[in-house]
Design a protein around this motif. Structure first.
Motif, short mmCIF file in Angstrom:
data_model
loop_
_atom_site.label_atom_id
_atom_site.label_comp_id
_atom_site.label_asym_id
_atom_site.label_seq_id
_atom_site.Cartn_x
_atom_site.Cartn_y
_atom_site.Cartn_z
N ARG A 114 1.01 -1.14 -0.04
CA ARG A 114 -0.10 -0.19 -0.01
C ARG A 114 0.73 1.23 0.03
O ARG A 114 0.59 2.22 -0.72
N THR A 121 -0.49 5.88 -7.31
CA THR A 121 -1.96 6.06 -7.10
C THR A 121 -2.25 7.70 -7.42
O THR A 121 -3.30 8.13 -7.82
N SER A 125 -4.70 9.30 -9.90
CA SER A 125 -5.89 10.09 -9.78
C SER A 125 -5.92 11.43 -10.36
O SER A 125 -7.09 12.26 -10.78
N ALA A 153 -4.48 1.88 -11.09
CA ALA A 153 -3.56 1.97 -9.54
C ALA A 153 -4.44 2.42 -8.59
O ALA A 153 -4.21 2.00 -7.44
N VAL A 154 -5.29 3.51 -8.98
CA VAL A 154 -6.29 3.76 -7.96
C VAL A 154 -7.20 2.77 -7.32
O VAL A 154 -7.36 2.45 -6.05
N PHE A 157 -4.99 0.41 -5.18
CA PHE A 157 -4.87 0.87 -3.98
C PHE A 157 -5.99 0.98 -3.04
O PHE A 157 -5.56 0.44 -1.82
N GLN A 158 -7.12 0.95 -3.27
CA GLN A 158 -8.47 0.68 -2.79
C GLN A 158 -8.64 -0.68 -2.32
O GLN A 158 -8.88 -0.91 -1.00
#
Ligand SMILES: [Zn+2]
Length: 225
Positions: A114, A121, A125, A153-154, A157-158
Motif C-alpha cells: 500500500r 496512485t 488520480s 492504480a487507484v 490502492f483501494q
C-alpha cells in the motif's frame, strides 16, 4: 455537447458510500456514550505492549476523527475525542491505530504494498481523466487507454487498503479481548464501531471500480463513433 449518461454507473456506489458514512456516524455516536474503563491512549499503549512493540509515540491531534498512525515518525496521533476519553468508541479507534503501528513493526505485507503504490496512485488520480480526454480529442486510442490503465492504480490502492484495515481491526480486537480489561458487551461495541469504519473502505473500493467502468465506457464509446 451530448448528455453524458455514463455517470449513472456511479450512483449505486455513491449511495452505498453515503449509507456507510451514516453508519459510522451513528455507531460512533452510540458507543461514544458507552463507558470503557480506560482511555484511548491507554488502549493504544496496551495493544502495543501486548504485541511487544516499543518505541511508538502516542500523542493528541486536533480535529474530529483525525486519528492515524504516521509511519515516518512512528507516531500514533489520536483526536481529542479519543486520546483521553474513556468511551468504547474511543478505545476501539485508538486500538485500531495501534494495530497499524503493529503492522509496520512486524512488516505486514499488504501495508508495505500500500505504501509503495501511493505515488503511482496519486499520479493516476490526477492524470487519468486528462489523459483520457486528450486521447479522445486527439483520436489517440493509446493515450486514452493509458488514462484508463493509470486509474487501475487507484483501484489497486483501494483494494489493498481492505486487508490492511480489516487486519488492523482484528489485531486491535484480539489484543483488547486478551487483555481482559473489557467486558463482552464493550468488546462487542468496539467491534461494531470498527466494522462500520471498515465499510467506508469497501465503499471507496466500489466507487473506484465504478469510476474505472465509466472511464472504460467512455473510451470504448468514442472508439465506435
Ligand atoms: Zn485504519
Amino acid at each position: 455537447m451530448y448528455f453524458d449518461t455514463t455517470y449513472l454507473i456511479l450512483i449505486p456506489a455513491i449511495l452505498f458510500s453515503l449509507w456507510a458514512q451514516s453508519q459510522v456516524k451513528n455507531t460512533y455516536a452510540r458507543y461514544s456514550k458507552a463507558f470503557a474503563g480506560l482511555t484511548g491512549e491507554e488502549a493504544a499503549r496496551m495493544v502495543l505492549e501486548m504485541n511487544g512493540v516499543t518505541g511508538v509515540t502516542i500523542e493528541p491531534v486536533a480535529g474530529e476523527l483525525t486519528d492515524h498512525f504516521d509511519p515516518k515518525t512512528n507516531t500514533i496521533r489520536l483526536s481529542r475525542g479519543v486520546y483521553d476519553v474513556t468511551s468504547v468508541a474511543a478505545v476501539g479507534v485508538a486500538a485500531h491505530e495501534a494495530g497499524h503501528a503493529v503492522q509496520y513493526a512486524v512488516g505486514y505485507g499488504p501495508i508495505k504494498i500500500r505504501t509503495a503504490i501511493i505515488p503511482v496512485t496519486q499520479i493516476g488520480s490526477y492524470l487519468s481523466w486528462p489523459l483520457l480526454l486528450i486521447g479522445l480529442l486527439m483520436g489517440s486510442e493509446t493515450l486514452a487507454m493509458a488514462g484508463v490503465l493509470l486509474f487501475c492504480a487507484v483501484v489497486a490502492f483501494q483494494l489493498v487498503t481492505l486487508p490492511v484495515e480489516f487486519n488492523a481491526s482484528n489485531r486491535a480486537l484480539e489484543a483488547l479481548g486478551a487483555s481482559g480489561y473489557l467486558k463482552e458487551e464493550q468488546l462487542d461495541g468496539a467491534g461494531k464501531v470498527l466494522r462500520a469504519a471498515a465499510m467506508t473502505y469497501v465503499a471507496a473500493l466500489a466507487q473506484a471500480v465504478s469510476q474505472l467502468l465509466r472511464l472504460l465506457l467512455i473510451a470504448n464509446r468514442n472508439r465506435r463513433d
